[in-house]
Motif scaffolding. Sequence first.
Motif, PDB file in Angstrom:
ATOM      1  N   CYS A  67       0.860  -1.182   0.000  1.00  0.00           N
ATOM      2  CA  CYS A  67       0.000   0.000   0.000  1.00  0.00           C
ATOM      3  C   CYS A  67       0.901   1.239   0.000  1.00  0.00           C
ATOM      4  O   CYS A  67       1.074   1.894   1.033  1.00  0.00           O
ATOM      5  CB  CYS A  67      -0.904   0.002   1.226  1.00  0.00           C
ATOM      6  N   PRO A  68       1.492   1.559  -1.155  1.00  0.00           N
ATOM      7  CA  PRO A  68       2.471   2.649  -1.198  1.00  0.00           C
ATOM      8  C   PRO A  68       1.904   4.024  -0.866  1.00  0.00           C
ATOM      9  O   PRO A  68       2.662   4.925  -0.506  1.00  0.00           O
ATOM     10  CB  PRO A  68       2.999   2.600  -2.627  1.00  0.00           C
ATOM     11  N   GLU A  69       0.586   4.219  -0.965  1.00  0.00           N
ATOM     12  CA  GLU A  69      -0.031   5.518  -0.673  1.00  0.00           C
ATOM     13  C   GLU A  69      -0.634   5.581   0.726  1.00  0.00           C
ATOM     14  O   GLU A  69      -1.159   6.617   1.136  1.00  0.00           O
ATOM     15  CB  GLU A  69      -1.110   5.834  -1.712  1.00  0.00           C
ATOM     16  N   LEU A  70      -0.572   4.511   1.474  1.00  0.00           N
ATOM     17  CA  LEU A  70      -1.218   4.430   2.782  1.00  0.00           C
ATOM     18  C   LEU A  70      -0.574   5.384   3.778  1.00  0.00           C
ATOM     19  O   LEU A  70       0.642   5.390   3.950  1.00  0.00           O
ATOM     20  CB  LEU A  70      -1.141   2.993   3.312  1.00  0.00           C
ATOM     21  N   GLU A  71      -1.411   6.199   4.429  1.00  0.00           N
ATOM     22  CA  GLU A  71      -0.939   7.138   5.435  1.00  0.00           C
ATOM     23  C   GLU A  71      -1.465   6.818   6.827  1.00  0.00           C
ATOM     24  O   GLU A  71      -0.886   7.245   7.820  1.00  0.00           O
ATOM     25  CB  GLU A  71      -1.338   8.564   5.056  1.00  0.00           C
ATOM     26  N   LEU A  72      -2.572   6.079   6.899  1.00  0.00           N
ATOM     27  CA  LEU A  72      -3.194   5.772   8.185  1.00  0.00           C
ATOM     28  C   LEU A  72      -3.640   4.323   8.186  1.00  0.00           C
ATOM     29  O   LEU A  72      -4.298   3.870   7.247  1.00  0.00           O
ATOM     30  CB  LEU A  72      -4.393   6.693   8.411  1.00  0.00           C
ATOM     31  N   PHE A  73      -3.259   3.587   9.240  1.00  0.00           N
ATOM     32  CA  PHE A  73      -3.675   2.200   9.400  1.00  0.00           C
ATOM     33  C   PHE A  73      -4.156   2.008  10.834  1.00  0.00           C
ATOM     34  O   PHE A  73      -3.377   2.139  11.774  1.00  0.00           O
ATOM     35  CB  PHE A  73      -2.522   1.245   9.096  1.00  0.00           C
ATOM     36  N   LEU A  74      -5.451   1.739  10.994  1.00  0.00           N
ATOM     37  CA  LEU A  74      -6.042   1.503  12.311  1.00  0.00           C
ATOM     38  C   LEU A  74      -6.471   0.047  12.385  1.00  0.00           C
ATOM     39  O   LEU A  74      -7.186  -0.440  11.507  1.00  0.00           O
ATOM     40  CB  LEU A  74      -7.273   2.390  12.522  1.00  0.00           C
ATOM     41  N   PHE A  75      -6.056  -0.629  13.440  1.00  0.00           N
ATOM     42  CA  PHE A  75      -6.413  -2.037  13.600  1.00  0.00           C
ATOM     43  C   PHE A  75      -6.765  -2.276  15.061  1.00  0.00           C
ATOM     44  O   PHE A  75      -5.896  -2.437  15.908  1.00  0.00           O
ATOM     45  CB  PHE A  75      -5.242  -2.909  13.162  1.00  0.00           C
ATOM     46  N   TYR A  76      -8.054  -2.211  15.356  1.00  0.00           N
ATOM     47  CA  TYR A  76      -8.558  -2.477  16.702  1.00  0.00           C
ATOM     48  C   TYR A  76      -9.041  -3.909  16.715  1.00  0.00           C
ATOM     49  O   TYR A  76     -10.008  -4.243  16.046  1.00  0.00           O
ATOM     50  CB  TYR A  76      -9.728  -1.557  17.054  1.00  0.00           C
ATOM     51  N   HIS A  77      -8.368  -4.740  17.459  1.00  0.00           N
ATOM     52  CA  HIS A  77      -8.685  -6.157  17.413  1.00  0.00           C
ATOM     53  C   HIS A  77      -9.276  -6.612  18.738  1.00  0.00           C
ATOM     54  O   HIS A  77      -8.767  -6.266  19.791  1.00  0.00           O
ATOM     55  CB  HIS A  77      -7.414  -6.940  17.090  1.00  0.00           C
ATOM     56  N   THR A  78     -10.336  -7.392  18.689  1.00  0.00           N
ATOM     57  CA  THR A  78     -10.954  -7.839  19.925  1.00  0.00           C
ATOM     58  C   THR A  78     -11.190  -9.337  19.988  1.00  0.00           C
ATOM     59  O   THR A  78     -11.429  -9.873  21.057  1.00  0.00           O
ATOM     60  CB  THR A  78     -12.324  -7.164  20.126  1.00  0.00           C
TER      61      THR A  78
END
Length: 150
Positions: free
Chosen positions: A58-69
């Motif tokens: 993901c060369p353009e990715l600026e934000l990655f949120l990973f809320y895991h439950t």
Amino acid sequence: MHDVVRDVAIAIVSKVHHIFSLREDELAEWPKMDELQTCTKISLAYNDICELPIGLVCPELELFLFYHTIDYHLKIPETFFEGMKKLKVLDLSNMHFTSLPSSLHCLTNIRTLSLNWCKLGDITIIVELKKLEFLSFMGSNIEKLPREIA
């Protein structure tokens, strides 16, 4: 009705702003890699992801949120972050790390790292994140802070 409005809003925003978002859903299959290459933001909140791919390009990715439950011990592959060179914000909440993935050192533009509600072992790799401005461990159990952070 609320869910319908939310789903339509997510669909519109996802196409216009190249966002992949999943909330409280099961991910049966990851999107095709060419679809993810234009993503600027990925949000995977409170989901049933059982396995992560070896890496996401993901060369353009600026934000990655990973809320895991679901699975507190889900493993993030060591090479997972190698294809995210522009990433500025990374939030990995509710995870268990004996050590952070080694590919974190590839995130040379990372400004914000949130490791909230995590069980953390070896986190020394974060000292390599030279542009890091915000680091959060809210509610996390930390075995040892690297001396360089002090």
